[in-house]
Design a protein around this motif. Sequence first.
Motif, short mmCIF file in Angstrom:
data_model
loop_
_atom_site.label_atom_id
_atom_site.label_comp_id
_atom_site.label_asym_id
_atom_site.label_seq_id
_atom_site.Cartn_x
_atom_site.Cartn_y
_atom_site.Cartn_z
N ASN A 185 -3.94 0.91 -9.74
CA ASN A 185 -3.83 2.36 -9.95
C ASN A 185 -2.67 2.97 -9.16
O ASN A 185 -2.76 4.11 -8.70
CB ASN A 185 -5.14 3.06 -9.60
CG ASN A 185 -5.22 4.45 -10.20
OD1 ASN A 185 -4.67 4.72 -11.26
ND2 ASN A 185 -5.90 5.35 -9.50
N TYR A 186 -1.57 2.23 -9.02
CA TYR A 186 -0.36 2.69 -8.36
C TYR A 186 -0.55 3.07 -6.88
O TYR A 186 0.36 3.61 -6.26
CB TYR A 186 0.26 3.89 -9.11
CG TYR A 186 0.68 3.56 -10.51
CD1 TYR A 186 1.89 2.92 -10.77
CD2 TYR A 186 -0.15 3.88 -11.59
CE1 TYR A 186 2.27 2.62 -12.07
CE2 TYR A 186 0.22 3.57 -12.89
CZ TYR A 186 1.43 2.94 -13.13
OH TYR A 186 1.80 2.63 -14.42
N SER A 187 -1.70 2.77 -6.33
CA SER A 187 -1.92 3.03 -4.90
C SER A 187 -1.81 1.74 -4.10
O SER A 187 -1.48 1.78 -2.91
CB SER A 187 -3.28 3.68 -4.66
OG SER A 187 -4.33 2.83 -5.11
N GLU A 188 -2.09 0.61 -4.73
CA GLU A 188 -1.93 -0.71 -4.11
C GLU A 188 -1.39 -1.68 -5.15
O GLU A 188 -1.69 -1.56 -6.34
CB GLU A 188 -3.25 -1.25 -3.58
CG GLU A 188 -3.80 -0.55 -2.37
CD GLU A 188 -5.08 -1.20 -1.87
OE1 GLU A 188 -5.54 -0.84 -0.78
OE2 GLU A 188 -5.63 -2.08 -2.58
N THR A 237 1.48 5.04 0.66
CA THR A 237 0.86 5.97 1.61
C THR A 237 0.95 7.43 1.19
O THR A 237 0.31 8.28 1.80
CB THR A 237 1.50 5.80 3.00
OG1 THR A 237 2.91 6.06 2.90
CG2 THR A 237 1.29 4.39 3.53
N THR A 262 0.85 -1.19 0.00
CA THR A 262 0.00 0.00 0.00
C THR A 262 0.88 1.24 0.00
O THR A 262 1.77 1.37 0.84
CB THR A 262 -0.92 0.02 1.24
OG1 THR A 262 -1.74 -1.16 1.22
CG2 THR A 262 -1.81 1.25 1.24
N ALA A 272 1.74 10.14 -2.53
CA ALA A 272 1.78 10.13 -4.00
C ALA A 272 3.03 9.39 -4.47
O ALA A 272 4.12 9.60 -3.93
CB ALA A 272 1.76 11.55 -4.53
#
Length: 424
Positions: free
Chosen positions: A211-214, A184, A182, A186
Amino acid sequence: MNFMKIYPSTLQGKINIPASKSLCHRAIIAAGLANGRSVIDNVSFSDDIIASCNGMKALGADILIEKASATINGTKFLNSVESIIDCKESGSTLRFLIPIALLTSNEITFTGKGRLGSRPLTPYYSIFNEQNIKYSSNTGLPLTIKGTLKPGEYKLPGNISSQFITGLMFALPLLEGDSKITITTALESKGYIDLTLSLLKKYSINIENRNYSEFYIKGNQSYKACDYRVEGDFSQAAFWLVGGVLGGEVQCEDINIDSLQGDKVILDIIKNMGGNIAIKKNKITAINSKTRGITIDASNCPDLVPILSVLAAVSSGTTRIINAQRLRIKESDRLKAMTMELSKLGADIAETSDGLIIHGKHNLKGGIVNSWNDHRIAMALAIASIKCTEPLILENFDVIKKSYPEFYKDFITLGGNVYEWSMG
């Protein structure tokens, strides 16, 4: 101390771009984790890449280095054959191999030199503490670790270095359970994550990018041996493309225009500054042009800042480089280094907290400059000589061995005029 006198000259001609250092690291490590024989072709054996080869050997892989290739018999079951891994000055080697070393349960010590010991490892320290992994480090290196990674959720900042994320992506698929990374904050340097995901897929490791967030990572995966040819490096091509724009006409060959490398953005930046770039298949030509200042967001291309600051110094108007604060924790403080060294050459350049403001001039004046023991600073200053009215004397010039050992040879091939000597 060694010095190189570089006389102002026009660069012109054709040059084969060396292999992508980022992809060389990744391919050697992936092949080393695969059960079977892989041949990695078109490898540029810089000091950093040799460090990764030696690191994987220490973890049990069998690697035969030839002129421009590596034949690797990987090891599905890691068993460290050496207890010390010398990462030299390679941040990629250190950050990629730490999670892999934690697959062995053996005690392993990482060492290095230069500024590597002062580059941050905080995200890994947090993981060690959460998973009760033993580690001993005063501040940086040497770092001794002993323990085993466990599957689960890993929370990492996205604004320090994508290398921590890549390191975990190498190791987590081999655990028995599923894991999730994850992000945390940008995520910066997305291009490097794209390279990792693409390379892992070639070796049969699949990671779901949310989407590059997880990033969701199934456990119990296996690396499968695969032959791989490394494409040319856009971060190295950048020096010659700027050299062509400032000088004559330089054609960069053996470079993939469809590459996922984040530093491919050099083409768009040069064009936006008014530079003339021609693209034909795997050849990119930069032609002497009048360029102008623009605002450059360096968050996803920090390695380009040294050479872009040279281009900006001799472009009309003002260039602002922003979101480049990570450059202060590279091989040198690159914002300070380029400000001080280009100022010696007569450039109008100033630091900000996260970047540079550069008011362009027609020419630079030449003089004595220092590489700050940083390969990209040395190469950028060598290119700056094109626009000097007097010779440029570069102190500690041979640091280019870290990433591009043939740089000065290629510089001379394109018409560069150099004389080197040493003192004491």
